[in-house]
Every structure is written in C-alpha cells, then in structure tokens.
Scaffold this active site. Structure first.
Site, mmCIF file in Angstrom:
data_model
loop_
_atom_site.group_PDB
_atom_site.id
_atom_site.type_symbol
_atom_site.label_atom_id
_atom_site.label_comp_id
_atom_site.label_asym_id
_atom_site.label_seq_id
_atom_site.Cartn_x
_atom_site.Cartn_y
_atom_site.Cartn_z
ATOM 1 C CE1 TYR A 26 -3.775 -2.319 0.675
ATOM 2 C CE2 TYR A 26 -2.710 -2.917 2.732
ATOM 3 C CZ TYR A 26 -3.704 -3.128 1.802
ATOM 4 O OH TYR A 26 -4.604 -4.136 1.982
ATOM 5 C CB SER A 47 -3.783 -4.313 -6.531
ATOM 6 O OG SER A 47 -5.085 -4.571 -6.020
ATOM 7 C CG ASP A 48 -2.074 -5.438 -0.044
ATOM 8 O OD1 ASP A 48 -3.012 -6.141 0.360
ATOM 9 O OD2 ASP A 48 -0.989 -5.348 0.563
ATOM 10 C CD1 TRP A 49 -8.528 -8.168 0.401
ATOM 11 C CD2 TRP A 49 -6.842 -8.397 -1.030
ATOM 12 N NE1 TRP A 49 -8.605 -9.434 -0.159
ATOM 13 C CE2 TRP A 49 -7.582 -9.598 -1.036
ATOM 14 C CE3 TRP A 49 -5.731 -8.300 -1.881
ATOM 15 C CZ2 TRP A 49 -7.253 -10.691 -1.836
ATOM 16 C CZ3 TRP A 49 -5.393 -9.382 -2.683
ATOM 17 C CH2 TRP A 49 -6.148 -10.553 -2.652
#
Length: 604
Positions: free
Chosen positions: A284, A325-327
């Site tokens: 992030y 991608s991260d969440w």
C-alpha cells in the site's frame, strides 16, 4: 457436477460450455498457451473482467455457500460467481477439513454454471501459525500448527522451510486452496511495524534463501496440478513504513528511506522471480525519496506506481507473471459501524474509476479485495481502457489456472481432506519446530530443567505446567517460576481491522519489572516473551534467571524446550533494541541497530 465426456478416440474432458464438443480450451492434451488463446477468444468482456477481481469470501456452516453478506464478505456467493462472473476469491472463515472441502466443491459446481465454466481459484493468507489477524493471517485451526515465519527464520534451515511449505501445500490442496497470498519477503527493519510475524526477519540474504525454499515447497519445480501458486509480497519491500505505522491505515501511508537502504528491501524479490513465483503483490505504501536500480519511484502507493511495476518489476527484473494489487485500493470498505478508507495513497483525489484506470496504467493485472466489475466494463466501453489491455492481464491470469489443472479437475475428496489436514505426522513436525525455534537469550546454563519442582506459572495452561512439577499459587511456595508474556502493543480500534494490528510502543509498562522482581526474589524465574515484534527487553534481563523468546510456541512445546525434550536452537531473526529512544532514532529502512541489546543471530 458436470459429467465427464469421452470422445470416440478416448479423450475424457469436462464440457465446460455445454456444447457437447471438445473445444481446444477443454482439451487436456493441448499446451497451456493454446488453451489460453482459445478460451480468451471466446470470452465476453464481462467474463474477462470477472477474472481480474479477487474479493473476500467465507464458507458457511458444514461447507455451505454463504448467500448474503457475511462477517467480512461483501456479497452473496452466487452474486459474485454467476452475476459478476468472478472466479478468484480470498477465503477467510473456513471450517474443519471436511467442511472446507465440501465448500470448495460447492463453489466449483456453482462456477460450472457460468458461460464457459471457468473454475474458481481460492486463495488464502497464511493459516498455519498463531497470529489471528483478519487483515494478514489466521491461526491454524484444523491445519497443522507451526511457528510464525519468524520462528522458521530463527531456525535458519532452508530444508525445514521447504518441508513446512510442502506440508502446507498438501493441506491447502486437500481442501481446494490453490493460491497462497504469501510468502512475505519484507524485511523486518522497523521494529514497531505490525506485520513482522509473517516475515523471515531483517537479513536480506536470509529472507532470500528461505523465501526461495518456501516457493520450492509450495509450487514445486514447476507450477502444476499439485501446486499452490504463490504471491511474493510486498514489492519492492513493505517493511520501511514511517514510524512503524502500517500502510493499511491513513496514518501509515508513507514508506521512508532515510538511510538509503531501499536496495536491501528489494533483494529478496529477484531471487523469488528466478525461482518462478507466480504472482507479485505491491504494498500500500507511498514511497518517499526512493530510487531503485536507478529508477525513481513516484510518490504514490506502490500499486499505482508505474516506475516500480512497469519499469522495475516488469522491465528491469523481467517479471512476466501476475501483478496482484493489495486489498481495497479503489473503494472504501464499510463493515458494521466502521470504515477502512481505500488505500489510494497519493491518488486520493481520484474517483474510483480514476483509481482503477491508474492501477491498470501502472501495470496491475488483478485487483484485490474489490468486486466493482461494472466500473471496469464502463472504462472499456467509454474508451478510457482498451480491451487489448484487459486481454494482456486475463491471459496471464488464465495461464495460472490452466497450469494448476483447475480446468481439468477443480474438485477435492472430502475423505482425503480429513486424512491430510492436521495429519498426526504434520502436527508432530510443527510441534517440534515450535519447540526448536525457542531462542534462549540468557541463562542457558540453567537449562534444561530437571527434577521435580514446585512451580508457579503465569500464562501457561495447567496441563503443560504440571509437566514441570507441582503447581503452586504463590511464588513464596515455589522452587521455580515460569512466566509467559507477549510483546507489548497499543490497542487501537477506530478503523476497521485496526484492532487486529499490534502497533505502537514496544516497551513494557514500568510496573511489570517490579512485579517480576518480587517473583524472582522468591525463586528462580524463567521469562518467555512471544516476539511478534522486537520488544524492548532491557528491564527483564537483570530480573529473569532465564530469558527466552518464542515466535509462536504452544505451552507444551515451550515445556519441551525448557526440559530438553527438544533442544531450543533458535537464533534471533532481528535485533532487539535497548530502548524506545533507540527505536525512534532508528532509520526505518536500515536492517539492525548500531548497539542492540541482542543482535540478530544471537542465542545464548
């Protein structure tokens, strides 16, 4: 479940699109590239887009599908599978092995009703250890229980890591988990950071070696029907968070590199890429003043960072797999009465459509924690995103599904799952690793414990304490005291997920030392500290006769280590600071302290 059809020349296949014909993508004899190309040419835009989102899902009681928003999942299972045509899911709640296997099979049967029967890929965060954090990892439950990754790092044994990963692979595949949102290759350089338990410590060479061993155990020599596809995270190293605050949260948005050690954080990733890792996940964080391999990072979140993904990961490092991608980088997440803002650090001014467009432009193939498929369909329809760009990502994503063998057989055997998950052999190996990873910091000459003791304990279950002798209620009546502690943290519970993250000060409250000193006046004192972060232990060194650290060890495994049933051979995977002043003065990106209380690699 779709019937298997046998052609006149003896080929058995699943008729995934229901046309009664063996189409190339259904033909198990053909190569992956040919099958991918055939299927990609058949898919509608909506089907392609559905492949590019991976949201959270849960299993219901006895393996039932959850039809309705769950504790964390946003939508009913049928809605995301047959309505939004999604086929990648990150599972949180799982029941026992049989229920988990039954749930996987029900989910795969539902996927068979979609236009081309694309099977589901179910992913998981780590779930073989102790830390329970809905945003990062899960306690073992039905699976064999092992130390946290820090504990495997404490053992410094690539063969053991490879063996653990192979056991995890067997247990995962038994219940249909075919993708791992790990290993975590971040360096544990910022002592306050909340996510160190899942790392292999602070040394980039150790992290690289153990990370490769992990991939070898999980994926095997090549991705195939028995593999679990791994995601290396968090590119290009997520540990250098400013002031130790995690980038899940707005106050932790920045990554800081005051010592210029960014290349050390990058080091494990080229090794993972060379080992064939399937996917890479950027973190992030928004990097401040970061240059890697001569490439200047933009000051936006790594998932939005074209120089980091396009120029560094794809270009310089030659990664050709999936970028996940991260969440929840696109939309805010509202759960109950709490919110977790979208981690769109540096691009907060963009609306969700603009964020999605920026993630694609940066090079992301799949969007974690999101299910806004209509948004991407609209971006293509309006001409803001070319369908050829969608094809590029879907081609990579389908390649993984075919290599895993999911198109040929995504189902699992419930009876076999019950036999494999939590098998006695696996549990015993995990128990031994827990005990062996215990790290003796001081007082090894007093170990192993022997004889019959009158023992005073804190934080130890009665049945485990009884193995040390007769348990007494007052230190004054004891010949030995054993106290288990956890590294301190500051509880926070404003934002969703925040309460799960151990953040803030690493110093124990001042009264603890004095209370332990009273115990030590009455009898010899053994103190064990669970280090999910490198606590400040300075006040305990001169109080405890024996000071040990663990990185995920149950009470019986600790007793095994203290009594010599299993020799405690762990070494510290990171430096332990002398004080919080030292922590605050320490550059977030630099591995290790100039003058630690105990250095990485230490054991007494």
């Amino acid at each position: 479940m779709l019937p298997r059809i046998t052609t006149p020349d003896g080929v058995v296949f699943r008729d995934l699109n229901g046309n009664g014909v063996l189409d190339p993508y259904e033909d198990p004899r053909l190569g992956v590239d040919e099958r991918v190309a055939d299927l990609l040419g058949r898919l509608s835009l909506a089907e392609k887009v559905g492949c590019m989102f991976q949201t959270v899902i849960e299993s219901g009681p006895e393996g039932a599908l959850v039809e309705g928003a769950g504790a964390i999942s946003k939508s009913a299972t049928t809605t995301v599978v047959t309505g939004k045509l999604m086929n990648h899911f990150n599972v949180h709640q799982l029941g026992d092995a049989r229920s988990a296997a039954r749930w996987n099979n029900a989910l795969q049967e539902l996927a068979e009703t979609t236009p081309h029967g694309i099977p589901v890929t179910v992913s998981s965060d780590p779930r073989h250890s102790f830390a329970e954090n809905a945003g990062a990892s899960f306690a073992a439950g039905a699976f064999s229980q092992w130390p946290e990754m820090l504990g495997l790092a404490a053992l410094r044994d690539p063969d053991l890591v490879r063996r653990f990963a192979d056991i995890a692979r067997q247990e995962y595949t038994a219940v249909g988990l075919r993708a791992a949102l790990h290993p975590t290759l971040d360096l544990a350089t910022e002592p306050r950071w909340a996510r160190q338990a899942q790392t292999f410590g602070q040394d980039p060479a150790v992290v690289s070696a153990l990370g490769v061993a992990y991939l070898e155990g999980m994926q095997g020599p090549a991705l195939g029907p028995g593999s679990v596809a791994c995601t290396a995270k968090h590119f290009p190293g997520g540990g250098a968070v400013r002031d130790g605050e995690d980038s899940h949260f707005p106050y932790g948005a920045e990554a800081s590199y005051p010592s210029g050690s960014g290349e050390a954080h990058l080091e494990p990733f080229p090794a993972a890429i060379a080992a064939g890792v399937t996917a890479v996940m950027p973190y992030y964080s928004k990097p401040i003043g970061l240059t890697l391999r001569g490439i200047d990072a933009a000051e936006v979140g790594f998932g939005y960072n074209r120089p980091i993904i396009g120029d560094l990961l794809r270009g310089e490092l030659g990664f050709t797999g999936v970028v996940l991608s991260d969440w929840e980088l696109i939309n805010d997440n509202h759960v109950g009465g709490q919110v977790l803002p979208a981690r769109a650090w540096g691009v907060e001014h963009l609306d969700p459509a603009g964020r999605l467009e920026a993630l694609l432009a940066a090079g992301c193939d799949q969007f974690g924690g999101e299910e806004c498929v209509d948004l991407l369909i609209d971006l293509v329809g309006s001409g803001r995103v070319a369908e050829s760009r969608i094809d590029d990502s879907v081609r990579r994503i389908l390649d993984v599904k075919f290599r895993l063998g999911l198109f040929d057989d995504p189902f699992v055997d419930e009876d076999a799952a019950s036999a494999v998950v939590g098998a006695a052999e696996f549990v015993a190996e995990g128990h031994r690793a827990q005990a062996a990873s215990v790290t003796v910091l001081t007082g090894r000459d007093r170990l192993p414990l022997g004889g019959t003791q009158r023992v005073y304990v804190e934080g130890i279950a009665p049945d485990a304490a009884a193995r040390l002798g007769t348990v007494v209620a007052d230190p004054a009546d004891a010949t030995l005291a054993v106290v288990r502690l956890q590294a301190p943290w500051e509880h926070r519970d404003d934002l969703f997920l925040e309460s799960w993250f151990h953040q803030g000060s690493l110093a124990f409250p001042p009264g603890l030392r004095w209370r332990l000193a009273r115990i030590a006046e009455a009898c010899p004192l053994i103190v064990d500290v669970f280090l999910d972060r490198p606590a400040v232990l300075s006040d305990l060194v001169d109080v405890a006769d024996v000071l040990v650290a663990d990185f995920g060890t149950n009470d019986h495994a600790l007793v095994d280590a203290l009594t010599g049933v299993v020799e405690p051979v762990g070494v510290l995977p990171f430096d332990l600071p002398r004080s919080m002043d030292d922590v605050r003065a320490h550059p977030e990106d630099r591995p290790g302290f100039d003058d630690p209380l105990f250095a990485a690699g230490w054991r007494c």
